[in-house]
Design a protein around this motif. Structure first.
Motif, PDB file in Angstrom:
ATOM      1  N   HIS A  55       0.848  -1.189   0.000  1.00  0.00           N
ATOM      2  CA  HIS A  55       0.000   0.000   0.000  1.00  0.00           C
ATOM      3  C   HIS A  55       0.885   1.241   0.000  1.00  0.00           C
ATOM      4  N   ARG A  56       0.325   2.351  -0.407  1.00  0.00           N
ATOM      5  CA  ARG A  56       1.107   3.583  -0.546  1.00  0.00           C
ATOM      6  C   ARG A  56       1.276   4.315   0.779  1.00  0.00           C
ATOM      7  N   SER A  57       0.216   4.342   1.540  1.00  0.00           N
ATOM      8  CA  SER A  57       0.286   5.034   2.838  1.00  0.00           C
ATOM      9  C   SER A  57      -0.750   4.436   3.768  1.00  0.00           C
TER      10      SER A  57
END
Length: 265
Positions: A55-57
């Motif tokens: 996931h990115r964040s």
């Protein structure tokens, strides 16, 4: 009790953001179904929550720890995943495929122990696939093959099982067979089941908790009565649904629906 949740989770591919700042809680020892239109982020969310994709964040928290930092084998003892279209190497027997579920527990040269064989036989028995043990997976029907994949997930001895559209490509009888098996695993063994389903009535019939997604965001999360209602379905699927009651389960069900027509300009 909440063991698994996401906190401001954002997921994307290349330059496209699919899920943004999503925070959800998964009830423990319950069946949770995720619904939404194609491309809304259901499968992407499942993959990120099981660390199949990064996931990115934000974060995915399991038992107080961030899964991004968890040891792979340790995580595999807590979470089992059945993808949308599972594939196995050609020529594998059912017993061999189910034995792969014991990977998190293997040490050294990876030889199966007496305990491993006991768990494999138990998983085959629970899923009703013991008669197929020495048959090639490729020779099975779709419903039989899906039960074998669930047996492999059970062989991991995890308390949580994620399934992405487990009834895809199955006829009505085999769909019901698979869903009733998952319901049995939940009720008799306390397994937490999280699955994506397309059929709204199946999702409501077998779920304790539902999450409706649109464009990577939660429209509604709650029990079946809160999610399977005309307002939510109109927002999620752009349909005008007539909601009734399943005469056998008393759960809400979509009896019929029309497309919501855009106003003429």
């Amino acid at each position: 009790m909440i063991r698994l949740y996401t906190d401001d989770l954002s997921i994307g591919y290349d330059d496209r953001l699919i899920v943004k700042d999503l925070s959800i809680e998964i009830p423990d020892r319950k069946i949770t179904t995720i619904i939404g239109s194609n491309g809304c982020g259901k499968s992407t969310l499942l993959k990120a929550m099981t660390r199949i994709i990064p996931h990115r964040s934000g974060s995915v928290i399991l038992d107080g720890g961030n899964i991004a930092k968890e040891n792979t084998k340790t995580l595999a003892k807590k979470i089992a995943t059945l993808p949308q279209t599972p594939e196995s190497s050609s020529g594998l027997t059912v017993g061999e495929l189910v034995s792969y579920g014991r990977f998190p527990y293997q040490k050294g040269f990876g030889r199966l122990t007496k305990r491993d064989y006991e768990v494999i036989d138990w998983a085959l028995e629970v899923t009703g696939t013991q008669d197929y043990k020495y048959r090639p997976v490729d020779a099975l029907s779709g419903g039989q093959r899906q039960r074998v994949w669930i047996a492999m997930a059970l062989a991991q001895e995890t308390e949580m099982i994620f399934l992405d559209e487990p009834t895809t490509y199955l006829d009505m009888a085999h769909q019901l067979e698979v869903l009733e098996l998952l319901q049995k695993l939940n009720s008799e063994q306390g397994r937490t089941i999280i699955m994506v389903l397309h059929d709204l009535n199946q999702a409501a019939r077998f779920a304790d908790y539902m999450i409706a997604l649109k464009d990577g965001a939660i429209v509604k999360a709650g029990n079946c009565e809160e999610v399977i209602c005309s307002d939510v379905l109109k927002e999620v699927f752009s349909i005008d649904a007539e909601i009734g009651r399943d005469p056998r389960t008393n759960k809400p069900m979509c009896i019929t629906y029309n497309l919501v027509k855009e106003p003429q300009k």
